[in-house]
Design an enzyme around this catalytic site. Structure first.
Site, short mmCIF file in Angstrom:
data_model
loop_
_atom_site.label_atom_id
_atom_site.label_comp_id
_atom_site.label_asym_id
_atom_site.label_seq_id
_atom_site.Cartn_x
_atom_site.Cartn_y
_atom_site.Cartn_z
N LYS A 245 0.80 -1.32 -0.17
CA LYS A 245 0.52 -0.48 -0.13
C LYS A 245 0.51 1.10 0.02
O LYS A 245 2.38 0.95 0.12
CB LYS A 245 -0.76 -0.17 1.29
CG LYS A 245 -0.35 0.18 2.50
CD LYS A 245 -1.09 0.07 3.79
CE LYS A 245 -0.26 0.11 5.07
NZ LYS A 245 -1.51 -0.07 6.44
N TYR B 36 15.43 30.79 6.33
CA TYR B 36 14.00 31.42 7.13
C TYR B 36 14.05 31.87 9.06
O TYR B 36 14.98 30.43 8.86
CB TYR B 36 12.56 30.49 6.49
CG TYR B 36 12.45 30.36 4.91
CD1 TYR B 36 12.38 32.57 4.93
CD2 TYR B 36 12.24 29.44 4.44
CE1 TYR B 36 11.49 32.15 3.50
CE2 TYR B 36 11.23 29.84 3.15
CZ TYR B 36 11.63 31.19 2.63
OH TYR B 36 10.98 31.11 1.35
#
Length: 345
Positions: A33, A242
């Site tokens: 999955k 940042y």
């Protein structure tokens, strides 16, 4: 090359599957999955089918349909989410086997595809998916009279061998399935490692195939190399990135790399993670941004054209610990921008 190189070792996945299959005293399937835990479900499943895997598990019918196109006819493809509204055509046309999770799903399946095979998922204590004991008791006779292929449940705490939930769920599942004629399945990777009492007829290894805990003996599967875009010198006291969260405490050489949180390198690892130039660790300097990382490479005698963030020196669970998460999230977050290379395809 402006994107990272994600190398996926299918030989290692195959070796992990063989080892877990040998460890389990049962038939062994494979969970693929979430696009094979980020490694590419089609590539993984085709390789494991060559190794002898005949039962595959995915989360949704849509995943199952894509996997059927990759595998062709023959292998079983089981759907954990069962038979959802709107799934009938996918289940029928792609020969998928839904794990029915409720009496409502059972009724939907019998009404839409009465002769089509199905499995049943039972809730043995996780309280997530599956029929509870009274629901199973009320529908068992009718379901067992049909083309039932598997009765399964899932362990909540299998990665903690001493957790009392393991024995409690084993007892509950054993009691709920006493006398059942279909094959039974309880264990994924962690359950396999708990021992033969948990193996029943079919095991469903997942994360252990891809090199993740709790399978400590797994061969590493993924390597992620990130290209260096630019090198700059940063003076003492200057900041990087940042929020100016990194402040140079010495004259510092900074490498800017092409990857960021858009590529699955989550922001929480800002100023914490390490990257590697061969065996030499280099600290992440500043915040992870959408597309870029900044790394302190001052101590390198020569700047390479890339640095590794997943490699023999730092596996998925090592990086996950730094990032405050689990190896599953690291694997399944690996972004679509990476160039992918498969070994042993």
């Amino acid at each position: 090359m402006g994107t990272g190189l994600l190398t996926i070792d299918l030989d290692a996945i195959a070796a992990n599957w063989r080892a877990l299959a040998k460890h389990a005293r049962a038939q062994t399937g494979a969970v693929v999955k979430a696009d094979g835990y980020g490694c590419g479900a089609a590539h993984v499943a085709r390789r494991l089918a060559r190794e002898g895997a005949r039962q595959f598990f995915v989360a949704t019918a849509e995943e199952g349909a894509a996997l059927r196109h990759a595998l062709g006819e023959g292998p079983e493809i089981n759907i954990f989410s069962g038979h959802m509204a709107g799934d009938t055509a996918l289940i029928r046309d792609h020969a998928l086997i839904p794990m029915l999770n409720s009496p409502a799903q059972a009724a939907r399946h019998r009404a839409a595809l009465p002769a089509h095979p199905y499995g049943v998922q039972l809730d043995s204590g996780m309280n997530r998916l599956g029929m509870e004991a009274p629901e199973w008791a009320a529908t068992r006779a009718e379901l067992e009279a049909g083309p039932i292929t598997l009765v399964m449940s899932h362990l909540a705490c299998a990665d903690e061998p001493d957790h009392p939930m393991n024995a409690a769920q084993l007892a509950a599942f054993t009691a709920m399935t006493a006398g059942v004629r279909a094959p039974r399945s309880l264990s994924a990777t962690g359950g396999i490692l708990l021992g033969p009492d948990y193996h029943f007829d079919l095991t469903r290894p997942g994360v252990g195939l891809y090199g993740g805990a709790p399978y400590a003996a797994a061969r590493p599967v993924v390597r992620l190399a990130l290209p260096v875009v630019q090198i700059r010198d940063v003076a003492l006291g200057e900041t990087v990135g940042y929020a100016a969260s990194f402040v140079a405490t010495r004259p510092t050489k900074i490498a800017t790399l092409s990857a960021g949180y858009a590529d699955g390198l989550i922001r929480y690892m800002s100023n914490k993670a390490q990257l590697f130039a061969a065996d030499t660790p280099c600290a992440l300097a500043g915040r992870v941004s959408m597309d870029l990382l900044t790394v302190d490479v001052t101590d390198l005698s020569e700047i390479p054209d890339h640095l590794d963030i997943l490699c023999p020196q730092q596996g998925v669970d090592d990086l996950a610990e730094i990032a405050g998460t689990i190896g599953y999230e690291i694997l399944t977050s690996l972004g679509g921008r990476y160039q992918r290379a498969y070994l042993g395809a």
